[in-house]
Design a protein around this motif. Structure first.
Motif, short mmCIF file in Angstrom:
data_model
loop_
_atom_site.label_atom_id
_atom_site.label_comp_id
_atom_site.label_asym_id
_atom_site.label_seq_id
_atom_site.Cartn_x
_atom_site.Cartn_y
_atom_site.Cartn_z
N SER A 219 0.82 -1.22 0.00
CA SER A 219 0.00 0.00 0.00
C SER A 219 0.85 1.27 0.00
CB SER A 219 -0.92 0.01 1.23
OG SER A 219 -0.16 -0.08 2.42
N ALA A 220 2.16 1.11 0.24
CA ALA A 220 3.02 2.29 0.34
C ALA A 220 3.95 2.48 -0.87
CB ALA A 220 3.86 2.20 1.61
N CYS A 221 4.10 1.45 -1.71
CA CYS A 221 4.93 1.57 -2.91
C CYS A 221 4.38 0.64 -4.00
CB CYS A 221 6.40 1.26 -2.59
SG CYS A 221 6.72 -0.48 -2.25
N ASP A 222 5.11 0.49 -5.08
CA ASP A 222 4.61 -0.27 -6.23
C ASP A 222 4.93 -1.77 -6.18
OD1 ASP A 222 3.62 2.08 -7.28
OD2 ASP A 222 5.48 2.53 -8.34
N LYS A 223 5.55 -2.23 -5.12
CA LYS A 223 5.96 -3.64 -5.03
C LYS A 223 4.75 -4.58 -4.91
CE LYS A 223 10.64 -4.00 -4.42
NZ LYS A 223 11.51 -5.05 -4.93
N GLN A 297 2.96 8.44 7.95
CA GLN A 297 3.09 9.37 6.82
C GLN A 297 4.34 9.02 6.01
OE1 GLN A 297 0.59 11.51 6.27
NE2 GLN A 297 -0.37 10.71 8.12
N MET A 298 4.13 8.49 4.80
CA MET A 298 5.22 7.98 3.99
C MET A 298 5.74 8.99 2.97
SD MET A 298 5.55 4.93 5.10
CE MET A 298 6.80 4.59 3.87
N CYS A 299 7.07 9.05 2.85
CA CYS A 299 7.68 9.83 1.77
C CYS A 299 7.84 8.91 0.58
CB CYS A 299 9.04 10.38 2.21
SG CYS A 299 9.91 11.22 0.87
N CYS A 302 11.74 8.64 -0.83
CA CYS A 302 12.85 7.92 -0.18
C CYS A 302 12.41 6.87 0.83
CB CYS A 302 13.79 8.90 0.52
SG CYS A 302 13.04 9.77 1.93
N ASP A 303 11.09 6.64 0.93
CA ASP A 303 10.54 5.57 1.77
C ASP A 303 10.69 5.78 3.27
OD1 ASP A 303 9.61 4.20 -0.36
OD2 ASP A 303 11.23 2.74 -0.47
N LYS A 304 11.06 6.97 3.72
CA LYS A 304 11.09 7.22 5.17
C LYS A 304 9.65 7.40 5.67
CE LYS A 304 15.62 9.17 6.09
NZ LYS A 304 16.18 9.45 4.77
N SER A 305 9.46 7.11 6.97
CA SER A 305 8.13 7.24 7.58
C SER A 305 8.15 8.37 8.61
CB SER A 305 7.75 5.94 8.29
OG SER A 305 8.02 4.83 7.48
N PHE A 306 7.06 9.10 8.71
CA PHE A 306 7.01 10.25 9.61
C PHE A 306 5.76 10.24 10.48
CE2 PHE A 306 9.80 11.33 6.14
CZ PHE A 306 10.88 11.89 6.80
#
Length: 330
Positions: A219-223, A297-299, A302-306
């Protein structure tokens, strides 16, 4: 000369009731002062600021939940907890030791180790889910999975599979996990990952996959992944909250480190200004232990989480757009 440098510890560290020297930072006991000094130099070089003064309650802010001991850094309490983990496997020491060969042998996969600590590390990494088997006497009639290459027999199929991959695999160059699409530095790292993460789906490694088989979407990237376990592992390892994994924040840098933005400032005053200007509405976050669930909260760059949308927006401006840092402190 080393002992002279740490002579100030001699009186404080000595426990006359036990006739031992105790490390004030990790509570390890030593018979001689010189051994304590060697330990201090090797293990506590990043905590030297705490050695030459009395520790206060505010210093000892990391607690061990099992025994109540308190520590000055997160790394120290983690190391201490590993000792508790080793204690849980103490029952294996006598059974595992082979006097004739002077080695410790794993009762489940027959792997040999020179030291008991190495056997424990192996057990935690590979057999953590097999505690029931480790604690019971395995009868001959339970060893129903036979190795085709040698005379060893195993109590479960995953144990046989692990044995084959370690002892008889022709392809020990494989470093790639096809289920997680991960590349490891060495075959041993891949093997440990395989039996720690995928032990209940080992058959999946024997199949070939097409595009339509990748049904579990991140849900956070295209993988996309072929098993739910791989998808869950990906989310946890790639998208959960972390301060950069390859950077350990030294104790002396903690008062300059923003744990919401992953930034180390030159001086504590700049961190205070940063918190007041950027994080004024979320100061509560600095008081609690943040978990992956807090960092949603995803960037996407660069895949960092906030922790918040506010912090994510600040990160985007600072890292991925042109940003005038002088304005932050004006």
């Amino acid at each position: 000369h080393k002992s002279e440098k740490y002579e100030f510890l001699r009186t404080e560290a000595f426990d006359p009731t036990e006739n031992r020297y105790r490390c004030k930072l990790c509570y390890t006991n030593f018979k001689s002062f010189s051994t304590l000094v060697s330990h201090t130099v090797a293990i506590h070089k990043n905590e030297s600021e705490f050695l030459n003064r009395e520790l206060t309650a505010s210093d000892l802010k990391y607690n061990c939940g099992e025994c109540g001991k308190k520590f000055v850094t997160k790394d120290l309490v983690k190391s201490h907890r590993r000792k508790h983990a080793s204690e849980k496997f103490e029952f294996l020491r006598k059974e595992a030791f082979d006097k004739l060969e002077n080695i410790y042998r794993c009762k489940l996969c027959y792997t040999n180790y020179k030291s008991f600590s190495s056997l424990v590390s192996h057990t935690i990494a590979i057999h953590k889910e097999d505690m029931e088997l480790l604690q019971t006497k395995i009868e001959e009639n339970e060893l129903v999975f036979s190795c085709d290459e040698c005379d060893y027999k195993f109590v479960t199929e995953p144990l046989l599979d692990y044995h084959n991959s370690r002892s008889h695999s022709l392809n020990q160059e494989t470093k790639h996990c096809k289920l997680c699409d991960l590349e490891f530095k060495a075959y041993g790292g891949f093997r440990q990952h395989k039996y720690k993460i995928h032990r209940l789906e080992l058959a999946a490694f024997k199949r070939n996959y097409e595009e339509k088989d990748f049904v579990y979407e991140c849900s956070a990237c295209d993988k996309k992944f072929v098993t739910e376990t791989s998808s869950n592992y990906h989310m946890k390892s790639k998208h959960s909250m972390r301060t950069k994994k390859n950077i350990k924040i030294k104790s002396e840098n903690q008062e300059r480190f923003c744990r919401l933005c992953y930034i180390i400032y030159k001086e504590p005053k700049y961190l205070r200004i940063h918190k007041q200007k950027i994080h004024a509405g979320e100061m509560d976050a600095f008081e609690k232990e943040l978990s992956a669930e807090d960092m949603q909260q995803m960037c996407k760059k660069c895949d960092k989480s906030f922790y918040s949308q506010n912090t994510l927006e600040y990160h985007m401006q600072r890292k991925h757009k042109k940003y005038d840092r002088s304005k932050e402190f004006s």
